[in-house]
Structures are given as structure tokens and as C-alpha cells.
Design a protein around this motif. Structure first.
Motif, PDB file in Angstrom:
ATOM      1  N   VAL A  76      16.623  45.279  22.715  1.00 58.33           N
ATOM      2  CA  VAL A  76      17.965  46.065  22.866  1.00 58.33           C
ATOM      3  C   VAL A  76      17.910  47.315  23.754  1.00 58.33           C
ATOM      4  CG1 VAL A  76      19.820  47.264  21.457  1.00 58.33           C
ATOM      5  CG2 VAL A  76      18.834  45.341  20.421  1.00 58.33           C
ATOM      6  N   LEU A  77      16.708  48.071  23.467  1.00 49.09           N
ATOM      7  CA  LEU A  77      16.462  49.152  24.447  1.00 49.09           C
ATOM      8  C   LEU A  77      16.239  48.913  25.887  1.00 49.09           C
ATOM      9  CD1 LEU A  77      14.844  51.280  21.826  1.00 49.09           C
ATOM     10  CD2 LEU A  77      17.420  51.292  22.397  1.00 49.09           C
ATOM     11  N   LEU A  78      15.926  47.683  26.345  1.00 47.55           N
ATOM     12  CA  LEU A  78      15.404  47.165  27.504  1.00 47.55           C
ATOM     13  C   LEU A  78      16.432  47.778  28.642  1.00 47.55           C
ATOM     14  CD1 LEU A  78      13.791  43.630  27.523  1.00 47.55           C
ATOM     15  CD2 LEU A  78      12.673  45.923  28.032  1.00 47.55           C
ATOM     16  N   LEU A  79      17.735  47.469  28.504  1.00 48.76           N
ATOM     17  CA  LEU A  79      18.679  47.818  29.786  1.00 48.76           C
ATOM     18  C   LEU A  79      19.024  49.207  29.687  1.00 48.76           C
ATOM     19  CD1 LEU A  79      21.116  44.849  30.111  1.00 48.76           C
ATOM     20  CD2 LEU A  79      19.667  45.714  31.796  1.00 48.76           C
ATOM     21  N   PRO A  80      19.167  49.789  28.472  1.00 50.45           N
ATOM     22  CA  PRO A  80      19.480  51.313  28.368  1.00 50.45           C
ATOM     23  C   PRO A  80      18.348  51.908  28.947  1.00 50.45           C
ATOM     24  CG  PRO A  80      20.226  50.453  26.481  1.00 50.45           C
ATOM     25  CD  PRO A  80      19.651  49.151  27.184  1.00 50.45           C
ATOM     26  N   ILE A  81      17.128  51.653  28.661  1.00 51.36           N
ATOM     27  CA  ILE A  81      16.219  52.489  29.160  1.00 51.36           C
ATOM     28  C   ILE A  81      15.870  52.268  30.611  1.00 51.36           C
ATOM     29  CG2 ILE A  81      13.271  52.514  29.247  1.00 51.36           C
ATOM     30  CD1 ILE A  81      13.377  52.037  26.254  1.00 51.36           C
ATOM     31  N   SER A  82      15.928  51.300  31.022  1.00 51.23           N
ATOM     32  CA  SER A  82      15.860  51.045  32.646  1.00 51.23           C
ATOM     33  C   SER A  82      16.929  51.565  33.351  1.00 51.23           C
ATOM     34  CB  SER A  82      16.156  49.613  33.276  1.00 51.23           C
ATOM     35  OG  SER A  82      15.158  48.593  32.092  1.00 51.23           O
ATOM     36  N   PRO A 331      24.113  36.542  38.245  1.00 53.03           N
ATOM     37  CA  PRO A 331      22.947  37.120  37.739  1.00 53.03           C
ATOM     38  C   PRO A 331      21.893  36.159  38.359  1.00 53.03           C
ATOM     39  CG  PRO A 331      24.256  35.692  36.136  1.00 53.03           C
ATOM     40  CD  PRO A 331      24.953  35.905  37.335  1.00 53.03           C
ATOM     41  N   ARG A 332      20.798  37.264  38.517  1.00 55.05           N
ATOM     42  CA  ARG A 332      19.439  36.841  39.093  1.00 55.05           C
ATOM     43  C   ARG A 332      18.449  37.565  38.916  1.00 55.05           C
ATOM     44  NH1 ARG A 332      22.273  39.487  43.142  1.00 55.05           N
ATOM     45  NH2 ARG A 332      21.333  41.029  44.287  1.00 55.05           N
ATOM     46  N   GLY A 333      17.146  37.165  38.820  1.00 53.73           N
ATOM     47  CA  GLY A 333      16.068  37.979  38.884  1.00 53.73           C
ATOM     48  C   GLY A 333      15.455  38.751  39.870  1.00 53.73           C
ATOM     49  N   MET A 334      14.509  39.743  39.440  1.00 49.62           N
ATOM     50  CA  MET A 334      14.157  40.376  40.681  1.00 49.62           C
ATOM     51  C   MET A 334      12.804  40.828  40.349  1.00 49.62           C
ATOM     52  SD  MET A 334      16.031  44.110  40.361  1.00 49.62           S
ATOM     53  CE  MET A 334      16.146  45.022  38.995  1.00 49.62           C
ATOM     54  N   GLU A 335      11.955  40.964  41.403  1.00 48.06           N
ATOM     55  CA  GLU A 335      10.488  41.146  41.009  1.00 48.06           C
ATOM     56  C   GLU A 335      10.082  42.960  40.848  1.00 48.06           C
ATOM     57  OE1 GLU A 335       8.224  39.439  40.071  1.00 48.06           O
ATOM     58  OE2 GLU A 335       9.572  37.420  40.389  1.00 48.06           O
ATOM     59  N   ASP A 336      10.737  43.537  41.727  1.00 50.68           N
ATOM     60  CA  ASP A 336      10.714  45.040  41.650  1.00 50.68           C
ATOM     61  C   ASP A 336      12.037  45.711  41.586  1.00 50.68           C
ATOM     62  OD1 ASP A 336       9.923  47.598  41.943  1.00 50.68           O
ATOM     63  OD2 ASP A 336       8.993  47.431  43.980  1.00 50.68           O
ATOM     64  N   PRO A 337      12.312  46.802  40.393  1.00 47.48           N
ATOM     65  CA  PRO A 337      13.575  47.220  40.107  1.00 47.48           C
ATOM     66  C   PRO A 337      13.777  48.413  41.278  1.00 47.48           C
ATOM     67  CG  PRO A 337      11.867  47.921  38.511  1.00 47.48           C
ATOM     68  CD  PRO A 337      11.132  46.905  39.331  1.00 47.48           C
ATOM     69  N   HIS A 338      12.862  48.686  41.942  1.00 47.71           N
ATOM     70  CA  HIS A 338      13.221  49.998  43.071  1.00 47.71           C
ATOM     71  C   HIS A 338      13.851  51.083  42.358  1.00 47.71           C
ATOM     72  CE1 HIS A 338      11.786  47.405  46.259  1.00 47.71           C
ATOM     73  NE2 HIS A 338      12.696  46.197  45.838  1.00 47.71           N
ATOM     74  N   LEU A 339      13.329  51.447  41.447  1.00 39.79           N
ATOM     75  CA  LEU A 339      13.835  52.762  40.656  1.00 39.79           C
ATOM     76  C   LEU A 339      14.078  53.770  41.439  1.00 39.79           C
ATOM     77  CD1 LEU A 339      12.367  52.490  36.824  1.00 39.79           C
ATOM     78  CD2 LEU A 339      14.537  51.462  37.891  1.00 39.79           C
ATOM     79  N   GLY A 340      15.070  54.695  41.373  1.00 44.01           N
ATOM     80  CA  GLY A 340      15.056  55.896  42.136  1.00 44.01           C
ATOM     81  C   GLY A 340      15.775  55.978  43.612  1.00 44.01           C
ATOM     82  N   MET A 341      16.009  54.660  43.918  1.00 50.58           N
ATOM     83  CA  MET A 341      16.589  54.353  45.216  1.00 50.58           C
ATOM     84  C   MET A 341      18.208  54.780  45.166  1.00 50.58           C
ATOM     85  SD  MET A 341      14.050  53.613  47.110  1.00 50.58           S
ATOM     86  CE  MET A 341      12.306  52.937  47.011  1.00 50.58           C
ATOM     87  N   ALA A 342      18.802  54.159  44.259  1.00 54.99           N
ATOM     88  CA  ALA A 342      20.418  54.415  44.221  1.00 54.99           C
ATOM     89  C   ALA A 342      20.909  53.928  42.776  1.00 54.99           C
ATOM     90  CB  ALA A 342      21.093  53.151  45.153  1.00 54.99           C
ATOM     91  N   SER A 343      21.945  54.519  42.479  1.00 50.57           N
ATOM     92  CA  SER A 343      22.460  54.146  41.211  1.00 50.57           C
ATOM     93  C   SER A 343      23.009  53.056  40.923  1.00 50.57           C
ATOM     94  CB  SER A 343      23.717  55.358  40.782  1.00 50.57           C
ATOM     95  OG  SER A 343      24.114  55.094  39.516  1.00 50.57           O
ATOM     96  N   PHE A 344      23.019  52.229  39.814  1.00 51.14           N
ATOM     97  CA  PHE A 344      23.536  50.947  39.532  1.00 51.14           C
ATOM     98  C   PHE A 344      25.158  50.924  39.156  1.00 51.14           C
ATOM     99  CE2 PHE A 344      18.805  50.667  38.479  1.00 51.14           C
ATOM    100  CZ  PHE A 344      18.422  49.569  39.286  1.00 51.14           C
ATOM    101  N   SER A 345      25.456  51.964  39.131  1.00 50.74           N
ATOM    102  CA  SER A 345      26.917  52.334  38.903  1.00 50.74           C
ATOM    103  C   SER A 345      27.646  52.860  40.114  1.00 50.74           C
ATOM    104  CB  SER A 345      27.280  53.005  37.637  1.00 50.74           C
ATOM    105  OG  SER A 345      28.677  53.301  37.511  1.00 50.74           O
TER     106      SER A 345
END
Length: 494
Positions: A76-82, A331-345
Motif C-alpha cells: 500500500v505504501l509503495l506509491l506514496p513513498i515513491s 501503464p508500463r514498467g520502467m527500470e530507473d525511476p529518475h527521482l528528483g528530475m521532475a514532479s509526477f504531477s
């Protein structure tokens, strides 16, 4: 050159150790919380018995259930934490204390949850059930190990049966692939099996979530003090006290009778007494509640629920348009989330926070809808009165719902955060017709449930406000039109 290689290896080693420590601490905290929750609902008589063997088996099964419930909470917490991790890195890009929050850690969490979900669904929970029901093979020495051997054998037989069913299904759908991959258990059959389980979980969410969204209004209303139009609380409380006192005297006078008819009458009277007592307690709560709590708390909570539900429907409708116009919305998968690049909203941190709230709200609504449905309402746990078999069934159900939540949220377009690891490798995710039809069904079912709930709630409150619920006949929407309610209310006011 060797010094640079050593420093790189040291950095990789320290990163791996740090990620392991963070994951262990997170899971340990969740395990402790889940253990407290299960001990609150478990039936104590099953764990404190004269048979030490049964008590030991039940404790081991409870530990496995706690592990499974912890994995469900992690899912449940996977998406909120990400999503929140990405926003934190965007807000503090150069902070030294936030460097541990990186894509490698988030990717590792997704992989661990996927692995433990498979492990719990395929092995741990079936083993826990067989373990509690086993007694050891005939002729073998009694003890815990004899029950372990029997549970393992039953688990192996069940695994062979399930793998055979999966092979037949894959052969019917993909004949050539099934023949070539007959011995490819790890790379083909287990992912194929979990893909089917995830599809079942997503379909279960499709049925439970719209129903749960409509039930959230009544569940929340039962926890809050409702404002009543044109109601005298003191008068209603006096009537309830008088009725309760009258029923109490009748019960005391007829308690010693041995007649069967009198006993049946007394049983019905006891039920009526409990109903009147509950009504009296609710009226006392209403009288003690402050005017702010009575007149502002309930409407504000209903408005928040309505806003969240409408927002979910609007996001799904917008996602339907994106699916028709832009293929990248799939919906698709990705290997690297690239955090800190741009907001997901597109609305920045505020939009990301709204996404987190909506994801958690959908999960709570799906659980409410699951336990409110006629098929699964018997699984609803009761405090200190839930047997171990029910606990196992609840843990399995919650794990199926929670492990499908990331795929469910991404498929509906609640968030644009793509699925990490094996979550994005399901066979049905790339099918446009399945995804499009899924979005349309969710929007239609949720809209219909919302309209029905809101309109009937308004009419029910008007019926109660104008005293029509005291009529001897059953008052429903068919017997009392909405215009008659308004006319009755205006005449009563004048």
C-alpha cells in the motif's frame, strides 16, 4: 586507477548496507504494528490451551500471518513513498541528509515487495493453513515436526496442481510458448501465475472500490454526530429513556417464567431493549456534542469525501481521453525511476500530495467495499473473537488487494508514476482494450454509486426531518416523491 576502483566498490558497498538497514527498519516497524493489530483480533483461547502442540502451531501460523500483513502494508505504501520521495528530492536537491533517498532504494523496495508478495501468496499462507489443519501422517510420531511434514507434502501437491492449471491455460492461449518453456519455471510460469493473480486483484478492486466509495459516506456518518433538521434532542432522549425503563421493568418481571412462548417473547424484547439502548446512547452523544461538532464536523466530512470521490472520477475521465489521444498514457514498467528530475504531477508538490491522498483513499474504500459485500462480509474480523482460519483468509485478501493497488492506481491514471520492477511486466498491461474498458467501467460504476448514494441520503434526511419515518407504512422513494417532501417541509416551516 586501483584507488578509484576501490573507492567505487566501497561506495557501492556502503549504499547497499544503508539500503538494507533502511528496509529492515521499515519492515520491522510494520511487523510490530501488524502483530499488535492481529493480537487485538485473535481469539485468545486458541493460543492459551492445555495442548502445547496446538498452541505452538497457532503461534507459528500467527507469525506467518503477521509477515503477510506487513507485506500488504508495504505494498500500500509503495506509491506514496515513491511519490513523496521524488517531491522531497525536488524540494531539497542539494541536501546532504537526503542523499540516502534515491532511486536505488525505491527500486529495491518495489522488488522486495514483489518477491515477498509472491512468497506469501504461493507458499506461506497455504502452508499456514495446512499447518493449522494438519495432525501428522497416520503411524508417524506425533509432534510439531510431523505436522510440518504433512503441511509441506500438501503444499507440494497444491503447487503441482496450480502449475498444471497454469500450463494448461498458457497452452490454450500461447501454444508454442508453452511447449518451449515447459521447464522454464522461474522465468515464465511464476510471473505468469502472479500476472493472473494481479489481474484477479485488479478486477476485485474494480468491484469493491466503487461500492466502497458509496459506503464510505454511511460508515463515516456512523462515526460522527449527524445534524438533524427540526429535531428536539431533549424530547427524543426523554422518550428513549422512558421506553428503555419500561422494557427493563418488563424484562425483570418476566425473567423467571418457564413457558416457551414467554421465552420467545422475552428474547424479542431483549433485542428491542438493545436497540432502544443504542438509540439512547446515540442521543446522549448528540446532546453532549458541541455545536461546532454537531453542525460543522459531519457536513465537512461529507464534503471532503464527496470532493475526493469526484476528483477520482474526473482523473479517470481525463485518463480515458489521454488513452484515446496519447499512447504514452498506457501503464508500463520502467527500470530507473529518475527521482528528483521532475514532479509526477502537473500541479507540483500540491498535486503529488493529492495523488497520495487519493491512492490511500481508494485503498480504504476498497477495503470498506470488500467487507461490506455480501460475499465477504463474513470475513469481517471481530475484536478478540476471530479464529486463526479467518485471520489467514483476511491476510490473503488484504494482500491481494494491496499488491494490486499500484497497478490499479497507474491503470486509472491517478498517478503518472510508472511501475517499477516486475510490477510493470504483467502480460495484460499492454492491451489497450483491457485498460480502456477498465477505466470506463470504473468511471461508470463509481458515478452511478455516487449519484444513488447522494440522492437517497438527501431524501432519507428529509424524511427523518419532517417526521415521515414515524408513519405506520414503510416510507421509500416510491411512496414519497421528492416534491411532496419539499411541500411538506415548507408547510411545516410556515
Amino acid at each position: 586507477m586501483e584507488t578509484d576502483d576501490v573507492s567505487v566498490r566501497e561506495q557501492l558497498f556502503h549504499n547497499r548496507v544503508r539500503e538494507t538497514i533502511i528496509c529492515v527498519l521499515l519492515f520491522t516497524c510494520l511487523y510490530m504494528v501488524c502483530y499488535l493489530i492481529l493480537t487485538h483480533f485473535k481469539k485468545a483461547a486458541e493460543f492459551v490451551t492445555d495442548d502445547i502442540e496446538d498452541a505452538t502451531v497457532n503461534k507459528i501460523a500467527l507469525w506467518l500471518c503477521t509477515f503477510t500483513l506487513s507485506v500488504a502494508v508495504c505494498a500500500v505504501l509503495l506509491l506514496p513513498i515513491s511519490i513523496l520521495s521524488n517531491e522531497v528530492l525536488l524540494t531539497f536537491p542539494q541536501s546532504y541528509y537526503m542523499q540516502w533517498l534515491n532511486g536505488s532504494l525505491i527500486h529495491g523496495l518495489w522488488n522486495l515487495v514483489f518477491l515477498f508478495s509472491n512468497l506469501s501468496l504461493v507458499f506461506l499462507m497455504p502452508f499456514a493453513y495446512f499447518f493449522t489443519e494438519s495432525e501428522g501422517f497416520a503411524g508417524s510420531k506425533k509432534g510439531v515436526m510431523a505436522r510440518v511434514y504433512e503441511a509441506v507434502v500438501l503444499l507440494l501437491l497444491l503447487a503441482l496442481l496450480v502449475l498444471g492449471i497454469v500450463w494448461v491455460a498458457s497452452a490454450l492461449l500461447h501454444d508454442n510458448v508453452a511447449r518451449k518453456s515447459l521447464y522454464d519455471l522461474w522465468e515464465y510460469y511464476l510471473p505468469y501465475l502472479y500476472s493472473g493473480i494481479s489481474l484477479f486483484g485488479v478486477l476485485l478492486l474494480l468491484l469493491c472500490t466503487p461500492f466502497g466509495l458509496s459506503r464510505m459516506f454511511s460508515v463515516t456518518g456512523s462515526l460522527l454526530v449527524k445534524p438533524r433538521l427540526l429535531e428536539d434532542v431533549e424530547d427524543a432522549l426523554s422518550c428513549a429513556l422512558f421506553e428503555e425503563d419500561s422494557l427493563s421493568r418488563k424484562l425483570n418481571c418476566g425473567g423467571g417464567s418457564t413457558s416457551c412462548w414467554v421465552k420467545l417473547n422475552m428474547e424479542a424484547m431483549r433485542k428491542e431493549y438493545q436497540t432502544v439502548r443504542s438509540k439512547r446512547v446515540a442521543l446522549e452523544m448528540r446532546r453532549k456534542a458541541s455545536p461546532w461538532q454537531r453542525n460543522l464536523g459531519y457536513p465537512l466530512a461529507m464534503l471532503i469525501l464527496l470532493a475526493l470521490t469526484v476528483m477520482c472520477v474526473l482523473l479517470v475521465c481525463f485518463n480515458v481521453l489521454e488513452l484515446l489521444l496519447d499512447e504514452t498514457a498506457m501503464p508500463r514498467g520502467m527500470e530507473d525511476p529518475h527521482l528528483g528530475m521532475a514532479s509526477f504531477s502537473m500541479f507540483g508538490s500540491l498535486g503529488a500530495a493529492v495523488q497520495v491522498v487519493l491512492i490511500l483513499y481508494l485503498m480504504v474504500s476498497s477495503v470498506v467495499g470488500f467487507y461490506s459485500s455480501p460475499l465477504f462480509c463474513s470475513l469481517l474480523p471481530r475484536s478478540k473473537d476471530t479464529n486463526l482460519t479467518q485471520i489467514i483468509a483476511n491476510c490473503v485478501s488484504l494482500l491481494i488487494l494491496s499488491s494490486a493497488l499500484p497497478v490499479f492506481s497507474r491503470t486509472l491514471g491517478i498517478t503518472s508514476f510508472d511501475l517499477l520492477g516486475d510490477f510493470g511486466r504483467y502480460n495484460w498491461l499492454g492491451n489497450f482494450y483491457i485498460v480502456f474498458l477498465y477505466n470506463m467501467l470504473f468511471a461508470g460504476l463509481t458515478s452511478a454509486s455516487l449519484i444513488k448514494t447522494v440522492t437517497w441520503a438527501v431524501q432519507r434526511e428529509l424524511i427523518r426531518a419532517f417526521g415521515l419515518h414515524r408513519l405506520p407504512l414503510t416510507v421509500s422513494r416510491s411512496t414519497v416523491p421528492f416534491r411532496l417532501l419539499l411541500a411538506s417541509g415548507l408547510s411545516k416551516i410556515h
